[in-house]
Design an enzyme around this catalytic site. Sequence first.
Site, mmCIF file in Angstrom:
data_model
loop_
_atom_site.group_PDB
_atom_site.id
_atom_site.type_symbol
_atom_site.label_atom_id
_atom_site.label_comp_id
_atom_site.label_asym_id
_atom_site.label_seq_id
_atom_site.Cartn_x
_atom_site.Cartn_y
_atom_site.Cartn_z
ATOM 1 N N ASP A 1 -1.000 -0.202 -3.423
ATOM 2 C CA ASP A 1 -1.624 -1.345 -2.749
ATOM 3 C C ASP A 1 -2.668 -2.009 -3.641
ATOM 4 O OD1 ASP A 1 -0.104 -1.191 -0.470
ATOM 5 O OD2 ASP A 1 -1.645 -0.181 0.726
ATOM 6 N N ARG B 1 6.386 -7.985 -4.205
ATOM 7 C CA ARG B 1 5.052 -8.145 -4.779
ATOM 8 C C ARG B 1 5.071 -8.271 -6.304
ATOM 9 N NH1 ARG B 1 1.560 -4.132 -0.786
ATOM 10 N NH2 ARG B 1 1.175 -5.716 0.806
ATOM 11 N N ARG C 1 -2.545 -8.711 1.169
ATOM 12 C CA ARG C 1 -3.040 -8.136 -0.089
ATOM 13 C C ARG C 1 -2.988 -9.155 -1.227
ATOM 14 N NH1 ARG C 1 -4.685 -3.487 1.400
ATOM 15 N NH2 ARG C 1 -3.454 -2.164 2.746
#
Length: 168
Positions: A79, A110, A156
């Site tokens: 993360d 991501r 995030r």
Amino acid sequence: DIEPDISAACYFYGAAALLGTSAVVEGVRENSIQGDIKFLEVLKALGCKVNERKEGLKVTGPENGIYNGIEADLNSFSDQTMTLSALSVFAKTPVRITGISHIRYQETDRISAIKAEVERLGLRCEAGEGDLTVFPDEDSKKSLKETEIETYNDHRMAMAFALVGLRR
């Protein structure tokens, strides 16, 4: 007592690294059971100092927010990939992040998202199946393009890349 969210605390600690200042997050302890506490080792490798205080962990960034790039395996605390990627655009040398193939299947791909946004800032970023490398400019603070960061509806991405604006 319930531990504070270490993932969220890392954005404040990242800001300390970027700005060469200090941040204390109340209640954070080095013996946390949360995996993202390992991000403090990454910050130490960037030149930060970490001290346990009565109220919580204090992270002090390197003087003037100047740090060299590193290579880091973030597999067990992935993360923080976005956070380290945001910090990497201001490093003096490239930052390579490995062990992250699984983040292609989270809120968004991501790895592709980070690559796109680093390139949108005007820097080179290479991405493999489970790794990425950011190549900062000599003085990224001046050379970064003014741009709007796409967050991909991923909190995030939004939180991490907000850090860039603190220094840009």
